[in-house]
Design an enzyme around this catalytic site. Structure first.
Site, PDB file in Angstrom:
ATOM      1  N   TYR A 141      13.679   5.371  -7.648  1.00 52.32           N
ATOM      2  CA  TYR A 141      12.348   5.270  -7.760  1.00 52.32           C
ATOM      3  C   TYR A 141      11.393   5.654  -8.926  1.00 52.32           C
ATOM      4  O   TYR A 141      10.440   4.971  -9.552  1.00 52.32           O
ATOM      5  CB  TYR A 141      11.692   6.009  -6.407  1.00 52.32           C
ATOM      6  CG  TYR A 141      11.818   5.143  -5.096  1.00 52.32           C
ATOM      7  CD1 TYR A 141      12.852   4.838  -4.509  1.00 52.32           C
ATOM      8  CD2 TYR A 141      10.541   4.823  -4.438  1.00 52.32           C
ATOM      9  CE1 TYR A 141      12.729   4.337  -3.208  1.00 52.32           C
ATOM     10  CE2 TYR A 141      10.675   4.039  -3.468  1.00 52.32           C
ATOM     11  CZ  TYR A 141      11.731   3.698  -2.642  1.00 52.32           C
ATOM     12  OH  TYR A 141      11.777   3.223  -1.490  1.00 52.32           O
ATOM     13  N   LYS A 191      27.029   8.578  -1.297  1.00 54.03           N
ATOM     14  CA  LYS A 191      27.903   7.576  -1.610  1.00 54.03           C
ATOM     15  C   LYS A 191      29.004   8.015  -2.881  1.00 54.03           C
ATOM     16  O   LYS A 191      28.928   7.504  -3.830  1.00 54.03           O
ATOM     17  CB  LYS A 191      27.033   6.279  -2.028  1.00 54.03           C
ATOM     18  CG  LYS A 191      28.101   4.812  -2.240  1.00 54.03           C
ATOM     19  CD  LYS A 191      28.255   4.455  -0.945  1.00 54.03           C
ATOM     20  CE  LYS A 191      29.287   3.116  -1.127  1.00 54.03           C
ATOM     21  NZ  LYS A 191      29.718   2.733   0.103  1.00 54.03           N
ATOM     22  N   ASP A 223      26.904   4.063   4.014  1.00 49.15           N
ATOM     23  CA  ASP A 223      27.193   3.104   4.964  1.00 49.15           C
ATOM     24  C   ASP A 223      27.649   3.369   6.237  1.00 49.15           C
ATOM     25  O   ASP A 223      27.277   2.931   7.262  1.00 49.15           O
ATOM     26  CB  ASP A 223      28.200   2.090   4.282  1.00 49.15           C
ATOM     27  CG  ASP A 223      29.300   2.795   3.547  1.00 49.15           C
ATOM     28  OD1 ASP A 223      29.329   4.097   3.739  1.00 49.15           O
ATOM     29  OD2 ASP A 223      30.211   1.870   3.242  1.00 49.15           O
ATOM     30  N   ASP A 247      14.926   5.961   2.468  1.00 46.62           N
ATOM     31  CA  ASP A 247      13.979   5.031   2.796  1.00 46.62           C
ATOM     32  C   ASP A 247      14.545   3.949   3.877  1.00 46.62           C
ATOM     33  O   ASP A 247      14.190   3.610   4.921  1.00 46.62           O
ATOM     34  CB  ASP A 247      13.459   4.288   1.510  1.00 46.62           C
ATOM     35  CG  ASP A 247      12.466   2.981   1.600  1.00 46.62           C
ATOM     36  OD1 ASP A 247      11.721   3.240   2.584  1.00 46.62           O
ATOM     37  OD2 ASP A 247      12.813   1.931   1.066  1.00 46.62           O
ATOM     38  N   ASP A 251      13.844   3.523   8.298  1.00 47.66           N
ATOM     39  CA  ASP A 251      13.485   2.380   8.916  1.00 47.66           C
ATOM     40  C   ASP A 251      14.501   1.863  10.000  1.00 47.66           C
ATOM     41  O   ASP A 251      13.863   1.476  11.271  1.00 47.66           O
ATOM     42  CB  ASP A 251      13.476   0.965   7.893  1.00 47.66           C
ATOM     43  CG  ASP A 251      12.093   0.784   7.283  1.00 47.66           C
ATOM     44  OD1 ASP A 251      11.363   1.799   7.096  1.00 47.66           O
ATOM     45  OD2 ASP A 251      11.674  -0.451   7.180  1.00 47.66           O
TER      46      ASP A 251
HETATM   47  C1  IPM Z   1       8.120   4.209   2.733  1.00 48.96           C
HETATM   48  C2  IPM Z   1       7.859   2.951   1.937  1.00 48.96           C
HETATM   49  C3  IPM Z   1       7.508   3.104   0.521  1.00 48.96           C
HETATM   50  C4  IPM Z   1       8.764   3.552  -0.035  1.00 48.96           C
HETATM   51  C5  IPM Z   1       6.964   1.933  -0.174  1.00 48.96           C
HETATM   52  C6  IPM Z   1       5.530   1.418   0.511  1.00 48.96           C
HETATM   53  C7  IPM Z   1       6.702   2.187  -1.645  1.00 48.96           C
HETATM   54  O1  IPM Z   1       8.544   2.028   2.162  1.00 48.96           O
HETATM   55  O2  IPM Z   1       7.297   5.116   2.337  1.00 48.96           O
HETATM   56  O3  IPM Z   1       9.213   4.336   3.486  1.00 48.96           O
HETATM   57  O4  IPM Z   1       9.527   2.720  -0.297  1.00 48.96           O
HETATM   58  O5  IPM Z   1       8.774   4.869  -0.331  1.00 48.96           O
HETATM   59 MG    MG Z   2      10.032   2.587   3.752  1.00 48.67          MG
END
Ligand code: IPM
Ligand code: MG
Length: 371
Positions: A141, A191, A223, A247, A251
């Site tokens: 990032y 990794k 993975d 990240d 999710d």
């Molecule tokens: C999160 C989001 C952010 C990230 C985006 C919106 C930049 O996906 O907070 O997980 O990737 O950190």
């Molecule tokens: Mg995210």
């Protein structure tokens, strides 16, 4: 006690869910005799539109002067032009970096009432209670060079994954400290079979781990972790990993909880801690936000689930404000409202009472007991 909370509602459903978070703060303030003063600032697309930048310096100053920051969500189709000079997401990345919030805590639990809202067999989710700690101010990032260019052979772009041992050490140390207050098991995800940063990560994890002999340390390739997270999620306690892996994995983990709309987060670091709280770490300055995005498709329709934001307030109480009883009161209120069958559309099941964002916030506020 008196607290100043910086509020950056952002875009899409951000303002709607944040409004319910503020309602909870007001209610807790009344019942427990605290005063929360809100200082609102702009971040994301709305900041680009009104201030010409996704995060103005004055907003950073406002956050620095507060006891904690509450953030909604940023982004939307209006600002999605890939050629744009600034994107709403830049505001989020800048605030994390400016406030030195190097650790992002994303707890994942199942609420018994929501088992029907997930695609998993109930036995897979039994006992699920994990905490992902995502490194938040390093890696792909922020690494340099980060750019795009073109030459006679065509277009090219580069992102850089870079970590110093200090960056790795501080986030792992927090992981070990928090694991001590939980089930004393830590999985460090990397990794290391491919990446140099991951080999350094693993080396540092082993070194830091020696100072925490009471915590079981395991290493897992990212993975494999992606697979184990849905195969045997209840086997995890604390997971610590670098920015991009965290990240993606969070999710995935959100599906275990039934909805993105259920998952809170705390981003910690920066300013000197005040005193130890029951959460197992010293109190720290922090930014609190739901892990979901701005959901432009349902913005303004009173359909968003405010629970992730409300649970983020509970984390704020625990990690930044030292208000443990208040945190428990908020979490218990959420549990009771779910047990009574109320659901926002994202977690609705046959037979449940579907309510909107505002009503869900009100129901939860009404269950918060007095001190
Ligand atoms: C999160 C989001 C952010 C990230 C985006 C919106 C930049 O996906 O907070 O997980 O990737 O950190
Ligand atoms: Mg995210």
């Amino acid at each position: 006690m008196e607290f100043t909370i910086a509020v950056l509602a952002g875009d899409g459903i951000g303002p709607e869910v944040v409004r319910q978070g503020m309602r909870i703060l007001d209610t807790v303030g009344r019942h427990f005799e605290h005063r929360f003063t809100f200082r609102e600032g702009l971040v994301g697309g709305i900041a680009i539109d009104t201030q010409g930048t996704a995060l103005a310096d004055e907003t950073v100053t406002l956050c620095r002067a507060a006891d904690a920051v509450l953030l909604g969500a940023v982004g939307g189709p209006k600002w999605d032009d890939p050629a744009a000079a600034t994107r709403p997401e830049d505001g989020l990345l800048r605030i994390r970096k400016e406030l030195r919030l190097f650790a992002n805590l994303r707890p994942v639990k199942t609420h018994a009432e929501l088992l029907d809202s997930t695609p998993f067999k109930p036995e897979i989710l039994e006992g699920l209670d994990l905490l992902v700690i995502r490194e938040l101010t390093g890696g792909l990032y922020f690494g340099k060079p980060k750019k795009r260019w073109a030459n006679t052979r065509g277009r090219r772009a580069v992102d850089t994954m870079s970590y110093s041992e200090q960056e790795i050490e501080r986030v792992l140390r927090l992981g070990f400290e928090l694991a001590r207050g939980r089930r004393s098991s830590l999985v460090s995800v990397d990794k290391a079979n491919v990446l140099a940063t991951s080999r350094l990560w693993r080396e540092v994890a082993i070194e830091v781990g020696k100072q925490y002999p009471d915590v079981e340390l395991r290493h897992m390739l990212v993975d494999t972790c992606a697979m184990e997270l849905i195969r045997r999620p209840a086997a995890f306690d604390v997971i610590v990993t670098e920015n991009t892996f965290g990240d993606i994995l969070t999710d995935e983990a959100a599906v275990l909880a039934g909805s993105m709309g259920m998952l809170p987060s705390a981003s910690l670091g920066g300013r000197a801690p005040a005193r130890r709280s029951s959460a197992g770490v010293s109190r720290a300055f922090g930014l609190y936000e739901p892990i979901h995005g701005s959901a432009p498709d349902i913005a303004g329709e009173d359909k968003a689930n405010p629970i992730a934001t409300i649970l983020s307030i509970a984390m704020m109480f625990r990690f930044s404000l030292g208000l443990d009883a208040e945190a428990e009161a908020v979490e218990a209120a959420v549990g009771e409202v779910l047990a009574s069958g109320y659901r926002t559309p994202d977690i609705a099941t046959p037979g449940s009472s579907v309510v909107g964002t505002r009503q869900m916030g009100e129901l939860i506020a009404n269950r918060i007991p007095g001190a």
